[in-house]
Scaffold this motif. Structure first.
Motif, PDB file in Angstrom:
ATOM      1  N   ILE A  53       0.767  -1.339  -0.220  1.00 29.24           N
ATOM      2  CA  ILE A  53       0.157   0.001   0.083  1.00 29.24           C
ATOM      3  C   ILE A  53       0.914   1.383  -0.123  1.00 29.24           C
ATOM      4  O   ILE A  53       0.451   2.226  -0.750  1.00 29.24           O
ATOM      5  CB  ILE A  53      -0.811   0.055   1.307  1.00 29.24           C
ATOM      6  N   LEU A  77       1.789   1.642  -3.510  1.00 30.01           N
ATOM      7  CA  LEU A  77       0.758   2.168  -4.278  1.00 30.01           C
ATOM      8  C   LEU A  77       0.748   3.715  -4.175  1.00 30.01           C
ATOM      9  O   LEU A  77       0.433   4.516  -5.200  1.00 30.01           O
ATOM     10  CB  LEU A  77      -0.641   1.463  -4.066  1.00 30.01           C
ATOM     11  N   ASN A  78       0.697   4.046  -2.890  1.00 29.08           N
ATOM     12  CA  ASN A  78       0.739   5.417  -2.524  1.00 29.08           C
ATOM     13  C   ASN A  78       1.698   6.141  -2.842  1.00 29.08           C
ATOM     14  O   ASN A  78       1.561   7.666  -3.551  1.00 29.08           O
ATOM     15  CB  ASN A  78       0.127   5.895  -1.006  1.00 29.08           C
ATOM     16  N   ALA A  99      -5.951  -0.256   2.212  1.00 28.01           N
ATOM     17  CA  ALA A  99      -5.970  -1.139   1.053  1.00 28.01           C
ATOM     18  C   ALA A  99      -7.373  -0.766   0.503  1.00 28.01           C
ATOM     19  O   ALA A  99      -7.371  -0.416  -0.722  1.00 28.01           O
ATOM     20  CB  ALA A  99      -5.879  -2.412   1.372  1.00 28.01           C
ATOM     21  N   SER A 150      -7.592   3.079  -0.770  1.00 27.71           N
ATOM     22  CA  SER A 150      -6.903   3.020  -1.916  1.00 27.71           C
ATOM     23  C   SER A 150      -7.478   2.524  -2.979  1.00 27.71           C
ATOM     24  O   SER A 150      -7.132   2.786  -4.193  1.00 27.71           O
ATOM     25  CB  SER A 150      -5.380   3.052  -1.897  1.00 27.71           C
ATOM     26  N   TYR A 151      -8.236   1.268  -3.027  1.00 29.40           N
ATOM     27  CA  TYR A 151      -8.917   0.582  -3.856  1.00 29.40           C
ATOM     28  C   TYR A 151     -10.125   1.547  -4.436  1.00 29.40           C
ATOM     29  O   TYR A 151     -10.113   1.447  -5.665  1.00 29.40           O
ATOM     30  CB  TYR A 151      -9.506  -0.774  -3.440  1.00 29.40           C
ATOM     31  N   ARG A 201      -6.556   0.290 -10.206  1.00 33.60           N
ATOM     32  CA  ARG A 201      -6.332  -0.102  -8.789  1.00 33.60           C
ATOM     33  C   ARG A 201      -6.715  -1.549  -8.691  1.00 33.60           C
ATOM     34  O   ARG A 201      -6.176  -2.288  -8.222  1.00 33.60           O
ATOM     35  CB  ARG A 201      -7.126   0.633  -7.709  1.00 33.60           C
ATOM     36  N   PRO A 202      -8.197  -2.025  -9.173  1.00 27.63           N
ATOM     37  CA  PRO A 202      -8.125  -3.588  -8.964  1.00 27.63           C
ATOM     38  C   PRO A 202      -7.251  -4.343  -9.546  1.00 27.63           C
ATOM     39  O   PRO A 202      -6.753  -5.441  -9.039  1.00 27.63           O
ATOM     40  CB  PRO A 202      -9.546  -3.627  -9.891  1.00 27.63           C
ATOM     41  N   MET A 250      -4.041  -3.780  -9.955  1.00 28.53           N
ATOM     42  CA  MET A 250      -2.841  -3.484  -9.045  1.00 28.53           C
ATOM     43  C   MET A 250      -3.112  -4.444  -8.082  1.00 28.53           C
ATOM     44  O   MET A 250      -1.995  -5.042  -7.574  1.00 28.53           O
ATOM     45  CB  MET A 250      -2.750  -2.007  -8.777  1.00 28.53           C
ATOM     46  N   PHE A 251      -4.139  -4.576  -7.352  1.00 30.17           N
ATOM     47  CA  PHE A 251      -4.388  -5.428  -6.152  1.00 30.17           C
ATOM     48  C   PHE A 251      -4.207  -6.855  -6.779  1.00 30.17           C
ATOM     49  O   PHE A 251      -3.755  -7.923  -5.851  1.00 30.17           O
ATOM     50  CB  PHE A 251      -5.847  -5.288  -5.475  1.00 30.17           C
TER      51      PHE A 251
END
Lengths: 202, 202, 202, 202
Positions: free
Chosen positions: B66, B69-70, B196, B199-200, D83-84, D86-87
């Motif tokens: 995370i 990602l950020n 999570a 940010s999702y 985002r999805p 990336m997760f």
């Protein structure tokens, strides 16, 4: 031109990889204490006791970070990386990958009667690092691979003075190590902070 | 402009390297049980017994992912990385490379009477991580190195509120650690899941 | 064309990552001596005693660095990386990631009566490395994925002769290992220096 | 568009970093035998004895390499990483970084009466890997982030069939593990070879 750019780009990528890995591996210097019957008091004591390991971690982290910053700064002015430059860069990376060893060694022995040997290896590594970085600038200038407008943007005299300070001070730290280990280490850490401040203002 | 781009690009590459290595090294937290005379039953039991290590692995993996990602999200809005930003980024990376240590420590002591100390170090690291990330946004805004159109695309108030939640909750986890270690760890893990989800949806 | 470039770029990035990590992990070959009651004299002696570990570190560092340099040189001429090339590259990376093991093994046993076995595994790994690199060039030529102007710029006969020298000498080192371990290792290290000089002049 | 490209580029860089590190760390699965009084005969015997470790090293290397190749192949068709995606990618990387653990576990216990548990954990990890990769394709299709011309270039039915084979076979390996550990492992290794051949021909 594309080839030249990809040339420098890949040198950067490889060097960045080595810097990033060496800096991340420093954490293995920190061992989880093994206590058969732990209590809050004994675990806290065991964690405090290994403060030289934290100090070594911080000092080596800062040093590699600054070397990376300066490497980054130097490579901005490189037009293309020829073989001699790549070998000088390889020598720098050799010292960088070596850093976790003297860091561990110093942490293990700084509080023992063998502190002098630990400090000597530590300071010598830092001296070699400074010399390797000087060599890299020297090769870049000698080989004429710097961008033509580097002279306008970089104060070479200042750089040279700054780069001379490193080997001299680290040399003093090496000489001091057998007689005053703590003093030797303090010089090395102070240099890291000094270079950090210097490059912060640059 | 090319220089500026390569500047940010190399910062990204170096940071990504550190994130990637730190996240991959977490697996060393997981030890293969050493059983002199193993049977299916004893090996299975030994593997179950080290569930705190798996939980620590998952929690730290999620947290670093995370943060990455950020970080990625923030850097999209950075026009060029100046020295203060690079040092703030260096501080963030310092905490990121440190994460495997408190993760191992917590896993080793969460089921012992010294759980409080383990949870305290773990929560403090997560608090520092949140503070380091806040500092990075703060420096970026202060130094005016964000893209001019950032204000239109980023809801700064929302970001600020989100970024305030982190330190506050992690601070509570730190304060709780000596009294209720499990509760402290649950907060840290819940925050990772919360960020999570946040940010999702972003 | 963009796709092709990104194709080669990502192969380079992945390979560079593996090279950078393998070269940085070599430092784990160097162990901090464990002395219960250390003095300057005993620590210094313990550090000297593990000279084979330093020699192994240097030799493998130089070897991986040169492989990286030559890999870099070869990839400049690759138009696009197809599957067979990627598998040949994967085989090369397999040997590169394996290098820390024979390096550790040799360092641990070169001064013991089992030196022959250590040298045999070490030399065999270097032989496989040379063969893997030859295979990569061969596949590149066979698949016709070299840039059309490669023939003008690269002296293929010279390359072929250079690449033939490697397997032959390493083959000799493998054959020599059981009878004269030190001689076998000297050949491997000499080859690394020889290739370094060769590529320096290229 | 530039932002989108840098978006995918950074996801690639991060993923490549994780793949490269995970594949390079597999070598730590291989331990230098500790023999107090080594001879050529005992060292050779000790090296042969740990053949499951070499097999595990080879199998996991091949598996990660193929996952990387397919990841590479998939990302060529991704317009931008949301985002999805990336997760889902993060979940894949979680399993990839985990691989060294079941590999070590299997190597340590395959020749003991606890082989079933080792094979079960190993096969389950491979099953999760296959599921994670399927999920990534699924998310990419669902989110509409594939290049518009992907349908012309990729045989989706073939891909789907190929991707279905993975989970089915790995699922069989998981079910077989407690009863016939060796058979379970053979299926996992055979799948790696099968996917290698499949992707070689693609």
């Amino acid at each position: 031109m594309t080839t030249d750019h990809s040339n420098t780009a890949r040198l950067e990528a490889f060097s960045d990889g080595v810097f990033a890995i060496a800096i991340t591996l420093l954490v293995f210097n920190l061992k989880v204490p093994e206590l058969p019957k732990p209590t809050e008091v004994t675990l806290r004591a065991a964690l405090w006791q290994q403060w030289p390991a934290y100090a070594g971690f911080l000092s080596s982290f800062l040093t590699i970070l600054i070397i990376w910053l300066n490497h980054h700064y130097l490579l901005k002015y490189i037009r293309r990386a020829d073989r001699p430059f790549m070998f000088a860069n390889g020598f720098l990376l050799l010292i960088v990958t070596f850093i976790p060893f003297p860091t561990s060694l110093l942490s293990a022995y700084i509080l023992t009667p063998a502190a002098g040997t630990g400090a000597f290896v530590f300071a010598t590594t830092y001296l070699l690092l400074a010399l390797a970085f000087n060599l890299l600038w020297y090769v870049a200038q000698r080989r004429g691979i710097l961008h033509p407008d580097t002279h306008r943007q970089v104060n070479f005299k200042g750089v040279r003075r700054g780069y001379l300070t490193g080997p001299l001070c680290y040399g003093a730290a090496v000489g001091l190590a057998p007689f005053w280990p703590i003093g030797s280490v303090v010089i090395c850490v102070a240099m890291a902070v000094f270079f950090a401040v210097l490059s912060y203002e640059a």
